[in-house]
Design an enzyme around this catalytic site. Structure first.
Site, mmCIF file in Angstrom:
data_model
loop_
_atom_site.group_PDB
_atom_site.id
_atom_site.type_symbol
_atom_site.label_atom_id
_atom_site.label_comp_id
_atom_site.label_asym_id
_atom_site.label_seq_id
_atom_site.Cartn_x
_atom_site.Cartn_y
_atom_site.Cartn_z
ATOM 1 C CG HIS A 266 57.686 3.566 71.780
ATOM 2 N ND1 HIS A 266 57.187 2.631 72.757
ATOM 3 C CD2 HIS A 266 58.914 3.465 71.962
ATOM 4 C CE1 HIS A 266 58.132 2.102 73.521
ATOM 5 N NE2 HIS A 266 59.263 2.469 72.805
ATOM 6 C CG HIS B 282 52.192 5.095 68.234
ATOM 7 N ND1 HIS B 282 51.795 5.794 69.360
ATOM 8 C CD2 HIS B 282 51.043 4.654 67.665
ATOM 9 C CE1 HIS B 282 50.372 5.732 69.354
ATOM 10 N NE2 HIS B 282 50.025 4.852 68.553
ATOM 11 C CG ASP C 160 54.753 4.306 75.698
ATOM 12 O OD1 ASP C 160 54.316 5.120 76.446
ATOM 13 O OD2 ASP C 160 54.387 3.991 74.808
ATOM 14 C CD GLU D 272 53.932 7.474 72.411
ATOM 15 O OE1 GLU D 272 53.094 8.314 72.286
ATOM 16 O OE2 GLU D 272 53.820 6.790 71.272
ATOM 17 C CG ASP E 265 54.487 -0.050 70.862
ATOM 18 O OD1 ASP E 265 52.998 -0.151 70.989
ATOM 19 O OD2 ASP E 265 55.267 0.624 71.491
ATOM 20 C CG ASP F 274 51.639 4.031 77.269
ATOM 21 O OD1 ASP F 274 52.277 2.941 77.527
ATOM 22 O OD2 ASP F 274 51.253 4.101 76.084
ATOM 23 C CG HIS G 16 50.015 0.009 74.107
ATOM 24 N ND1 HIS G 16 50.375 1.158 74.747
ATOM 25 C CD2 HIS G 16 48.718 0.243 74.048
ATOM 26 C CE1 HIS G 16 49.290 1.762 75.162
ATOM 27 N NE2 HIS G 16 48.229 1.148 74.639
ATOM 28 C CG ASP H 198 54.545 0.348 75.505
ATOM 29 O OD1 ASP H 198 53.608 0.921 75.500
ATOM 30 O OD2 ASP H 198 55.081 0.793 74.351
#
Length: 354
Positions: free
Chosen positions: A125, A165, A256, A301, A152, A258, A150, A148
């Site tokens: 990312h 990332h 992302d 990712e 980031d 995830d 996260h 996401d």
């Protein structure tokens, strides 16, 4: 959320699309470009550079072609990895990441300038610096939806790991300009995004420094708890009204894998339990497509090396294809090429008699 409120938001967005013009608004020429960015140095786990290949191998190009798009696969960028790239302020591989993003930025800008809707396949990312930055060169008033687990949005000073990332958004935001040191490899880019033009969806693993930044800047975000509490329909209604109520502008979707629960997307580097369901993730992308304003999408990712077995890799890559196709118009009623009309049975019978 009441049905009346949902209808009101839909009507507002429809009026924006019909009443306002925009130099970056796609002509709806049904032209999609796919660009691979096989890059992994924004984080520590090798294998994510193979993400573009496994997503293509899962049938991406065929799926997009079945949606009646003219699909242009631009292949993969060829990144130059520096043999010597020492950390700077604990930031790992800064010159490699900066150089890769500079190359990606130019490629994205050219694709948008040529009139394509772009799908960028990562890679990790950290590539969003170049992807969103290149998009902003052509469309400076874009907005960003970041899906996401996260945020980031760490700066080099707040990052616990030093992995880039986890920092790309900090390079983009104007409000963080005075918090960002001059990192080697990034002199080519300047902040271009306002915090009000960003919305997060799916957060559930936010570092302390990131939490402070989100609150301090008043960034709109939805954690998984918010999604549980409000429902994904309300989350998308608020997201799109927040970004589009003032004016119509291009959407950059940075997704992302995830963001999904690890049971759905196991082959990724930083999985976090309690993520999006399949239906929630697809609803997000369906609603973005329905605006008619999606201009660039990142899918990042996917890491086939981290799949426990071939089935885990295939499951994750197939999910990535579903997310991309849904963003570009595949519906749960079915993905069909357009048909103008169906011949009547009477006419067919008459022709047989002749």
């Amino acid at each position: 959320m009441s049905r009346k409120m949902a209808l009101r938001g839909s009507v507002i967005r429809a009026l924006l699309r019909t009443q306002l013009g925009h130099t970056c608004q796609q002509s709806r020429a049904q032209s999609v470009a796919v660009l691979g960015a096989p890059f992994s140095r924004g984080q520590k786990r090798r294998g994510v550079e193979h993400g573009p290949k496994v997503i293509r191998d899962a049938g991406l190009i065929e799926r997009l072609s079945s949606l009646d798009y003219s699909v242009h696969d631009f292949g993969d960028l060829n990144f130059h990895h520096l043999e010597k790239d020492e950390p700077y302020m604990d930031v790992k591989f800064p010159r490699s990441v900066g150089g890769a993003n500079k190359m990606l930025s130019g490629a994205v800008s050219r694709a948008i300038g040529a009139g394509h809707t772009l799908v960028m396949l990562g890679g990790d990312h950290s590539l969003a610096v170049g992807s969103v930055g290149g998009h902003a060169q052509q469309c400076p008033d874009l907005c960003v939806i970041w899906v996401d687990a996260h945020a980031d949005i760490n700066t080099p000073m707040t990052s616990p790991s030093g992995n880039l990332h986890g920092q790309p958004v900090a390079f983009m935001l104007k409000e963080l300009q005075d918090k960002m040191p001059d990192i080697p490899g990034f002199s080519w880019t300047k902040p271009f995004l306002s915090s009000r033009d960003l919305v997060y969806i799916g957060l559930r693993d936010v570092d302390p420094g990131e939490y402070h930044i989100l609150k301090d800047l008043g960034i709109q975000y939805f954690t998984m708890r918010d999604i549980d509490r409000l429902g994904i329909q309300r989350v998308m209604e608020v997201t799109l009204d927040h970004l589009l109520a003032r004016k119509q502008r291009p959407i950059h979707l940075s997704f992302d894998i995830d963001a999904f629960d690890p049971s759905l997307a196991p082959a990724t580097g930083t999985p976090v339990n309690g993520g999006l369901t399949y239906r929630e993730g697809i609803y997000i992308t369906e609603e973005i497509h329905n605006t008619g304003l999606l201009s660039v999408m990142d899918l990042v990712e996917v890491n086939p090396v981290l799949g426990a077995n071939p089935e885990a890799v295939e499951t994750t890559a197939s999910l990535a294809v579903d997310v991309i196709a849904s963003s570009l118009g595949q519906t749960r009623e079915g993905a069909h090429a357009s048909i103008d009309s169906i011949n009547s049975a009477k006419n067919d019978t008459e022709q047989l008699c002749l």
